[in-house]
Design a protein around this motif. Structure first.
Motif, PDB file in Angstrom:
ATOM      1  N   LEU A 195       0.839  -1.195   0.000  1.00  0.00           N
ATOM      2  CA  LEU A 195       0.000   0.000   0.000  1.00  0.00           C
ATOM      3  C   LEU A 195       0.877   1.250   0.000  1.00  0.00           C
ATOM      4  CD1 LEU A 195      -3.062   0.631   0.234  1.00  0.00           C
ATOM      5  CD2 LEU A 195      -2.715   0.836   2.685  1.00  0.00           C
ATOM      6  N   GLN A 228       0.773   5.781  -0.699  1.00  0.00           N
ATOM      7  CA  GLN A 228      -0.101   6.959  -0.678  1.00  0.00           C
ATOM      8  C   GLN A 228      -0.873   7.049  -1.999  1.00  0.00           C
ATOM      9  OE1 GLN A 228      -0.297   8.636   2.039  1.00  0.00           O
ATOM     10  NE2 GLN A 228       1.635   8.444   3.106  1.00  0.00           N
ATOM     11  N   ARG A 268      -5.440  12.697  -4.632  1.00  0.00           N
ATOM     12  CA  ARG A 268      -6.667  12.000  -5.027  1.00  0.00           C
ATOM     13  C   ARG A 268      -6.884  12.250  -6.509  1.00  0.00           C
ATOM     14  NH1 ARG A 268     -11.859  14.705  -2.540  1.00  0.00           N
ATOM     15  NH2 ARG A 268     -12.756  13.770  -4.400  1.00  0.00           N
ATOM     16  N   GLU A 298     -15.959  12.779  -7.438  1.00  0.00           N
ATOM     17  CA  GLU A 298     -17.033  13.602  -6.858  1.00  0.00           C
ATOM     18  C   GLU A 298     -16.498  14.467  -5.717  1.00  0.00           C
ATOM     19  OE1 GLU A 298     -20.490  14.164  -7.338  1.00  0.00           O
ATOM     20  OE2 GLU A 298     -19.942  13.339  -9.291  1.00  0.00           O
ATOM     21  N   ARG A 313      -0.153  17.057  -4.317  1.00  0.00           N
ATOM     22  CA  ARG A 313       0.409  16.474  -3.099  1.00  0.00           C
ATOM     23  C   ARG A 313       1.617  17.251  -2.603  1.00  0.00           C
ATOM     24  NH1 ARG A 313       0.184  12.001  -0.104  1.00  0.00           N
ATOM     25  NH2 ARG A 313      -1.482  11.086  -1.340  1.00  0.00           N
ATOM     26  N   TYR A 352     -11.612  11.368 -15.264  1.00  0.00           N
ATOM     27  CA  TYR A 352     -11.384  10.485 -14.104  1.00  0.00           C
ATOM     28  C   TYR A 352     -10.777   9.167 -14.580  1.00  0.00           C
ATOM     29  CZ  TYR A 352     -12.275   7.767  -9.874  1.00  0.00           C
ATOM     30  OH  TYR A 352     -12.120   6.970  -8.771  1.00  0.00           O
ATOM     31  N   GLN A 355      -7.062   7.530 -13.945  1.00  0.00           N
ATOM     32  CA  GLN A 355      -6.907   6.215 -13.311  1.00  0.00           C
ATOM     33  C   GLN A 355      -5.900   5.371 -14.106  1.00  0.00           C
ATOM     34  OE1 GLN A 355      -8.509   6.871 -10.136  1.00  0.00           O
ATOM     35  NE2 GLN A 355      -8.505   4.671 -10.330  1.00  0.00           N
ATOM     36  N   ASP A 360       6.837   8.390   7.380  1.00  0.00           N
ATOM     37  CA  ASP A 360       6.337   7.666   6.196  1.00  0.00           C
ATOM     38  C   ASP A 360       4.809   7.613   6.168  1.00  0.00           C
ATOM     39  OD1 ASP A 360       5.777   5.831   8.159  1.00  0.00           O
ATOM     40  OD2 ASP A 360       6.959   4.195   7.309  1.00  0.00           O
ATOM     41  N   GLY A 361       4.156   7.958   7.271  1.00  0.00           N
ATOM     42  CA  GLY A 361       2.690   8.027   7.290  1.00  0.00           C
ATOM     43  C   GLY A 361       2.016   6.680   7.123  1.00  0.00           C
ATOM     44  N   LEU A 362       2.692   5.603   7.462  1.00  0.00           N
ATOM     45  CA  LEU A 362       2.118   4.256   7.338  1.00  0.00           C
ATOM     46  C   LEU A 362       1.951   3.675   8.744  1.00  0.00           C
ATOM     47  CD1 LEU A 362       1.332   1.831   5.507  1.00  0.00           C
ATOM     48  CD2 LEU A 362       3.716   1.143   5.583  1.00  0.00           C
ATOM     49  N   HIS A 421     -12.899   8.896  -1.452  1.00  0.00           N
ATOM     50  CA  HIS A 421     -12.820   9.773  -2.625  1.00  0.00           C
ATOM     51  C   HIS A 421     -12.798   8.895  -3.860  1.00  0.00           C
ATOM     52  CE1 HIS A 421      -8.320   9.245  -2.886  1.00  0.00           C
ATOM     53  NE2 HIS A 421      -8.439   9.141  -1.568  1.00  0.00           N
ATOM     54  N   SER A 452      -7.140   1.539   5.017  1.00  0.00           N
ATOM     55  CA  SER A 452      -6.978   2.266   3.747  1.00  0.00           C
ATOM     56  C   SER A 452      -7.211   1.330   2.566  1.00  0.00           C
ATOM     57  CB  SER A 452      -5.578   2.855   3.648  1.00  0.00           C
ATOM     58  OG  SER A 452      -5.345   3.709   4.732  1.00  0.00           O
ATOM     59  N   HIS A 457      -7.269   1.633  -1.903  1.00  0.00           N
ATOM     60  CA  HIS A 457      -7.195   2.424  -3.136  1.00  0.00           C
ATOM     61  C   HIS A 457      -7.650   1.539  -4.289  1.00  0.00           C
ATOM     62  CE1 HIS A 457      -3.883   4.759  -0.854  1.00  0.00           C
ATOM     63  NE2 HIS A 457      -5.082   5.249  -0.594  1.00  0.00           N
ATOM     64  N   GLY A 458      -8.834   1.821  -4.797  1.00  0.00           N
ATOM     65  CA  GLY A 458      -9.383   1.008  -5.879  1.00  0.00           C
ATOM     66  C   GLY A 458      -9.590   1.828  -7.134  1.00  0.00           C
ATOM     67  N   ILE A 515     -13.444   3.614  -5.896  1.00  0.00           N
ATOM     68  CA  ILE A 515     -13.513   3.964  -4.472  1.00  0.00           C
ATOM     69  C   ILE A 515     -12.111   3.979  -3.858  1.00  0.00           C
ATOM     70  CG2 ILE A 515     -14.376   3.186  -2.210  1.00  0.00           C
ATOM     71  CD1 ILE A 515     -16.696   1.825  -3.731  1.00  0.00           C
ATOM     72  N   ASN A 516     -11.841   4.979  -3.076  1.00  0.00           N
ATOM     73  CA  ASN A 516     -10.630   5.024  -2.249  1.00  0.00           C
ATOM     74  C   ASN A 516     -11.081   5.355  -0.838  1.00  0.00           C
ATOM     75  OD1 ASN A 516      -8.332   5.167  -4.441  1.00  0.00           O
ATOM     76  ND2 ASN A 516      -9.951   6.554  -5.099  1.00  0.00           N
ATOM     77  N   ASP A 572      -9.397   6.689   2.615  1.00  0.00           N
ATOM     78  CA  ASP A 572      -8.166   7.228   3.186  1.00  0.00           C
ATOM     79  C   ASP A 572      -8.434   7.841   4.543  1.00  0.00           C
ATOM     80  OD1 ASP A 572      -5.661   6.930   1.829  1.00  0.00           O
ATOM     81  OD2 ASP A 572      -6.594   7.878   0.095  1.00  0.00           O
ATOM     82  N   ASP A 601      -2.922  13.201   4.737  1.00  0.00           N
ATOM     83  CA  ASP A 601      -3.368  11.806   4.731  1.00  0.00           C
ATOM     84  C   ASP A 601      -2.306  10.889   5.317  1.00  0.00           C
ATOM     85  OD1 ASP A 601      -1.634  12.146   2.643  1.00  0.00           O
ATOM     86  OD2 ASP A 601      -2.807  11.061   1.157  1.00  0.00           O
ATOM     87  N   TYR A 602      -2.763   9.747   5.823  1.00  0.00           N
ATOM     88  CA  TYR A 602      -1.860   8.692   6.274  1.00  0.00           C
ATOM     89  C   TYR A 602      -2.527   7.356   5.955  1.00  0.00           C
ATOM     90  CZ  TYR A 602      -4.926   8.523  10.404  1.00  0.00           C
ATOM     91  OH  TYR A 602      -6.008   8.425  11.240  1.00  0.00           O
ATOM     92  N   LEU A 603      -1.723   6.317   5.961  1.00  0.00           N
ATOM     93  CA  LEU A 603      -2.240   5.008   5.574  1.00  0.00           C
ATOM     94  C   LEU A 603      -2.457   4.129   6.802  1.00  0.00           C
ATOM     95  CD1 LEU A 603       0.163   4.374   2.575  1.00  0.00           C
ATOM     96  CD2 LEU A 603      -2.267   4.879   2.422  1.00  0.00           C
ATOM     97  N   VAL A 604      -3.515   3.353   6.752  1.00  0.00           N
ATOM     98  CA  VAL A 604      -3.807   2.412   7.839  1.00  0.00           C
ATOM     99  C   VAL A 604      -3.864   0.999   7.258  1.00  0.00           C
ATOM    100  CG1 VAL A 604      -5.480   1.692   9.582  1.00  0.00           C
ATOM    101  CG2 VAL A 604      -5.092   4.115   9.168  1.00  0.00           C
ATOM    102  N   VAL A 605      -3.009   0.122   7.760  1.00  0.00           N
ATOM    103  CA  VAL A 605      -3.067  -1.279   7.341  1.00  0.00           C
ATOM    104  C   VAL A 605      -3.650  -2.095   8.497  1.00  0.00           C
ATOM    105  CG1 VAL A 605      -1.183  -1.139   5.660  1.00  0.00           C
ATOM    106  CG2 VAL A 605      -0.657  -1.659   8.030  1.00  0.00           C
TER     107      VAL A 605
END
Lengths: 205, 373
Positions: free
Chosen positions: A2, A4, A13, A18, A159, A191, A195, B14-16, B49, B89, B91-92, B95-96, B98, B118-122
């Motif tokens: 994973l 950012q 983002r 939306e 960012r 969008y 992607q 690193d925000g993870l 988002h 978290s 990311h698709g 849909i995301n 965060d 933002d930061y990431l959550v596992v």
């Protein structure tokens, strides 16, 4: 692993997803100062007309932000809502109100109105003595303005300092040939394009 | 025009973060003019988002005391938050999900300076239980992600009561339609089971259904128990599974008469569903993440009275598309078992799968086995 979201594009983002109402209002590319000049004067109504995705709500939110004491209300499908009292009401999706409810609203004394609607209600407003100005956001759409809308969106999602994706003029012209004046449809296409994007550069559709 | 730089700094750059960890850091305000800061509101939120309307949940909030800030000087406001167990978290495509620390400095007579990082959550210890609790609508245990609610809701409580009454009236109209659909499904099921006999299915996974758990705890009683059981056979049961987990599935039945089956299939499906707009302008975008069909048995003529046992298993792919259910953004997983009977309605059973992080707790060694129907 994973990482950012959209870090590879130097974004936080996808800027063409939306937005909520506040975000949308903060990103409006329209000089509403001219539009808002008479807004607030009792007996004055500004109607913003257009189909879905033409920027009505964005205009209304920007006007509501720029004028003190404005009260924004969005009428849900079926028109079941209570329109608040106040000297200046900004009503989105006015066409959802029944004719009787519209008449009651227009009949309030000393009221100034800003309305977003799919249908022209100027006759109803004139009948009860309003001075009406009509604005069609779709008429203002030009490649230059769209470029600015998209640039501002990308900047908003930035960012960190450094290059970010750019929607160039030829992409804007291609979007206009595909979606006409439907900005929401253009956002949908952009969008998907973002992607797919692997690195910072021109966004192609 | 005066300006105030707001910078959010995490001690872990690193925000993870793993669920259950602590997030510490500080907010640094640097005004260009002298400012009277009344308070600094630091909030821990999750947000979606993407293509759907943004969904938000507030997790925690800290308020820093106000102070007079002198131009050019920096003022730090430290914060400390626990990392939530759910949602994690994601990311698709549409849909995301965060996590953010947001800051608003309440400044007198000026636009409030804001910032967001933002930061990431596992997933970590507790994520498994939290995801199931979220699905069941139960409290997390630590704290539950809650929607921002307006105090106006309480003012308009009578209006809410009126709306509820209207929903009840609507149900009186809609209920017969729902019953008709259920009846048609029941008739189809009964027609299929007239050929196949009673079909029993065992899915060897953790059953996640409050009512079903209660039902299994005590036997059915009363005159309507049989009919209730028949309708419950149509119910979509929910199982919790983890990425990479192999789930054994067994189907058994004893045909009442000679029957030709074309095939027996198991379909695993996952989708992202994001709704944008509202009312007549609402549009739901769908992205299929997984659509795998397994054939468990090919065409065959089955003799009456002979017990048929089909043992199989499916492996959930390694994925971070955890089940997620917010008002405009959903990640859904499901499984469908189908016995395709020649010249007869098919026997079909749907299951909801909730894909949750693995259970890291020591008690997780125990296995769950649930005999359905």
């Amino acid at each position: 692993m994973l990482r950012q979201a959209y870090a590879h594009l130097n974004l936080t983002r996808n800027p063409f997803g939306e937005l909520d109402g506040d975000e949308r209002a903060s990103l409006v590319v329209a000089d509403v100062r001219d539009l808002a000049i008479d807004v607030g004067r009792p007996g004055f109504a500004l109607q913003v007309i257009g189909e879905s995705g033409r920027g009505k709500t964005s205009h209304l939110l920007a006007i509501a932000e720029s004028v003190p004491c404005a009260c924004y209300v969005r009428v849900p499908v079926g028109g079941r809502t209570r329109i608040p009292r106040g000297p200046l009401i900004v009503v989105d999706e006015l066409q959802e109100l029944t004719r009787a409810k519209r008449r009651r609203l227009f009949g309030r004394p000393g009221l100034s109105l800003v309305i977003g609607t799919h249908v022209d209600v100027s006759r109803e407003l004139l009948e009860v003595g309003f001075e009406v100005r009509t604005h069609r956001p779709a008429c203002d759409i030009s490649p230059g303005r769209l470029e600015e809308i998209f640039r501002r969106r990308v900047e908003w999602a930035r960012r960190a300092p450094g290059p970010v994706p750019v929607v160039p003029r030829h992409t804007v012209e291609r979007l206009m040939s595909i979606a006409g004046d439907d900005i929401r449809a253009m956002e949908g296409i952009l969008y998907d394009a973002l992607q797919r994007a692997q690195e910072v550069g021109h966004v192609e559709v | 025009m005066s300006k105030c730089d707001v910078v959010i700094e995490f001690d872990q750059p690193d925000g993870l973060f793993t669920a259950g960890q602590e997030l510490t850091g500080s907010v640094v305000l640097t005004p260009t003019d002298n400012l009277d800061v009344k308070e600094v509101v630091i909030e821990q939120v999750w947000q979606t988002h993407g293509r759907g309307n943004p969904d938000t949940g507030s997790l925690d909030r800290q308020v820093g005391d106000g102070r007079r800030c002198v131009a050019g000087q920096s003022y730090a406001f430290p914060f400390r938050f626990g990392i939530p167990s759910h949602p994690v978290s994601y990311h698709g495509t549409l849909i995301n999900v965060d996590h953010y620390i947001t800051v608003r400095a309440d400044v007198a007579w000026k636009r409030d300076p804001t910032a967001k990082k933002d930061y990431l959550v596992v997933p970590g210890r507790g994520s498994h239980e939290a995801a199931i609790a979220a699905h069941l609508g139960e409290e997390d245990g630590n704290r539950k992600a809650k929607k921002k609610s307006s105090p106006l809701l309480w003012v308009f409580a009578p209006l809410v009561v009126l709306l509820v009454a209207m929903v009840v009236v609507l149900l009186v109209v809609v209920l017969p339609i729902i019953l008709c659909v259920a009846l048609i499904r029941l008739i189809r099921r009964m027609a299929a089971e007239r050929k196949l006999g009673k079909v029993s299915v065992i899915v060897d996974a953790e059953l996640v259904d409050k009512k079903e758990r209660a039902r299994k705890a005590g036997a059915q009683r009363g005159m309507l128990a049989g009919l209730r059981e028949r309708f419950q056979g149509l119910k979509t049961l929910t199982y919790a599974v983890a990425p990479g987990q192999t789930v054994p599935v067994s189907i058994s039945f004893r045909p009442r008469s000679s029957v030709d089956i074309n095939r027996v299939t198991l379909v695993l499906r996952a989708t992202e569903k994001a709704t944008s707009g509202s009312g007549t302008n609402a549009h739901t975008h769908t992205e299929i993440l997984v659509n795998d069909e397994m054939q468990l048995r090919g065409p065959k003529r089955l003799a009456p009275g002979k017990q048929i046992e089909i043992h199989s298993e499916f492996a959930l792919p390694e994925t971070d598309a955890w089940t997620f259910n917010a008002s405009s953004n959903k990640i859904e997983w499901g499984m469908r078992l189908c016995v395709d009977i020649a010249h007869n309605p098919d026997w079909v059973q749907d299951y909801t799968l909730i894909v949750v992080p693995p259970d890291y707790s020591p008690e997780a060694a125990g296995e769950y086995s649930n005999d359905l129907q």
